[in-house]
Design an enzyme around this catalytic site. Structure first.
Site, PDB file in Angstrom:
ATOM      1  CG  HIS A 140     -16.068 -12.431  37.129  1.00 58.80           C
ATOM      2  ND1 HIS A 140     -16.908 -11.860  38.065  1.00 58.80           N
ATOM      3  CD2 HIS A 140     -15.914 -11.496  36.167  1.00 58.80           C
ATOM      4  CE1 HIS A 140     -17.239 -10.648  37.671  1.00 58.80           C
ATOM      5  NE2 HIS A 140     -16.642 -10.397  36.523  1.00 58.80           N
ATOM      6  CG  ASP A 171     -17.773 -12.901  41.150  1.00 66.21           C
ATOM      7  OD1 ASP A 171     -16.702 -13.453  40.825  1.00 66.21           O
ATOM      8  OD2 ASP A 171     -18.343 -12.062  40.432  1.00 66.21           O
ATOM      9  CB  SER A 269     -15.735  -7.289  36.630  1.00 60.85           C
ATOM     10  OG  SER A 269     -16.944  -7.783  36.158  1.00 60.85           O
TER      11      SER A 269
END
Length: 408
Positions: A140, A171, A269
């Site tokens: 993402h 992911d 992230s």
């Protein structure tokens, strides 16, 4: 719900309205906070570039107020007052079975292996896998950036980067920095050896602050997390013009996640979760939308398995169980089998429509999401015990995981 596909309906950890990804944006007017979610949910932690969100301000304020804990040693007094010399105490230390490291030593060791990733509309973090520029991050973080990626290293240098491969199911993604050599690659640990209470550091670029280090412990293991949303409306601050931009976001259910109380914020992230020896044990990926210090990381053993395939062939092979499941109703807990695919591993093992799956591997099943998340972490040929109830009796079968036929 198909146990091999993202949820498209029914219950999830998010409730009916999943939170959006991102959250920190370039300085601008402060936006009013969104309405609180009806249920606890999780959000991805990349940093969206578009105005300053109130949540980011709150996170930065909290970070400014927080501090590291310093131990104090109290000694009993002597019957007679005596003069004593003040001696500086050493830094707090991480203790491992083999050695002792201060937080500063671990941070100094790992920071050169963690990078900031800047895209056209978002920012995140990444971990250096090789001296020639392979970098591991979240899907993402790089999704939707149209190839416009720049990597900023710990020494301040930058390089353009291209996407090597992505795997939305886990992911994870691998990118390659161009024209670099001699990078400090991260040391890989073993996430299977983690225990609740182990010391960890989270290192990344929260809110665009590259090289940020936060400390905490492993709060829990083997969590199932559903993050992202089907439709994310990005709110622009007054004066920027235009209405909220609709961005399609994938909902991803991940099993086996590591929970930590080390502070993780938008921009973390793809960054590193490391143990007290400075070894990578997880890739920071999501936070609870309405919690405090509830962060989640993808285990490094999963990340290693996926990244090796992405580097070698650009894609990842996944297994399937071959059932569609929904959450059990009433007082029952588990995943109710709605349909079994003909010729699937589930059918070969004897699972039938109406069975209530209560445990998969060593993980108790709370609902359909648990089954989805766990299956995504298995490998081709792996044998997994599945416990279920049928007609009031509990039974256990062994399922041998296979690739879907279209992947073979």
């Amino acid at each position: 719900m198909d146990a091999n596909e993202p949820r498209t309906g029914g219950w999830s950890q998010f409730g009916d309205t999943p939170p959006s990804a991102g959250g920190f944006t370039r300085p601008g007017p402060v936006l009013p906070p969104p309405p609180p979610p009806r249920r606890t949910g999780f959000m991805l932690t990349r940093k969206a570039i578009a105005g300053l969100a109130l949540a980011a301000v709150a996170a930065m304020s909290a970070a400014a107020l927080g501090g590291g804990a310093v131990g104090a040693y109290l000694a009993g007094g002597s019957p007679q007052p005596v003069a004593t010399a003040t001696v500086s105490n050493p830094s707090p230390v991480f203790r491992t079975a083999a050695d002792q490291y201060t937080v500063a030593q671990v941070a100094e060791k790992v920071q050169p292996s963690v990078v900031m990733i800047q895209g056209q509309t978002s920012e995140g973090s990444g971990v250096v896998l090789s001296q020639d520029g392979y970098i591991l991050t979240n899907n993402h973080v790089v999704s939707g950036q149209n190839g416009g990626l720049t990597v900023k290293f710990n020494d301040g240098k930058t390089a353009k980067a291209t996407v090597v491969g992505t795997d939305p199911a886990t992911d994870l993604a691998v990118i390659k920095a161009e024209g670099v050599s001699g990078l400090a690659k991260v040391a890989l640990g073993d996430s299977d050896q983690l225990k609740v209470g182990d010391d960890v550091l989270a290192i990344g670029s929260p809110l665009g602050l590259d090289g940020t280090v936060t400390s905490g412990i492993i709060s829990a293991l083997d969590r199932t997390v559903t993050s992202g949303s089907g439709q994310d409306e990005q709110q622009l601050p007054p004066g920027w013009g235009g209405q909220g931009q609709q961005q399609q976001q994938e909902t991803t259910t991940l099993g086996g996640m590591i929970q930590t109380d080390a502070a993780i914020n938008p921009g973390n992230s793809g960054g590193a979760l490391v143990n007290a020896a400075g070894e990578l044990v997880g890739i920071n990926s999501a936070v609870a939308a309405d919690g405090v210090n509830l962060g989640f990381a993808i285990p490094v053993n999963t990340a290693k398995h996926v990244s090796e395939q992405l580097i070698s062939k650009g894609t990842v092979s996944h297994v399937y169980l071959g059932v569609s499941v929904t959450d059990a109703s009433g007082d029952a807990t588990g995943a109710l089998v709605r349909q079994v695919t003909q010729g699937s591993p589930a059918e070969k093992a004897g699972l039938k429509q109406g069975d209530l799956i209560t445990k998969i591997g060593e993980t108790p099943v709370q609902g359909g999401d648990t089954v989805v998340g766990q299956v995504r972490g298995y490998k081709v040929g792996q044998q997994v015990a599945v416990t279920y109830q049928r007609d009031g009796e509990e039974k256990t079968v062994t399922v041998t995981m296979e690739e879907p036929k279209q992947q073979q």
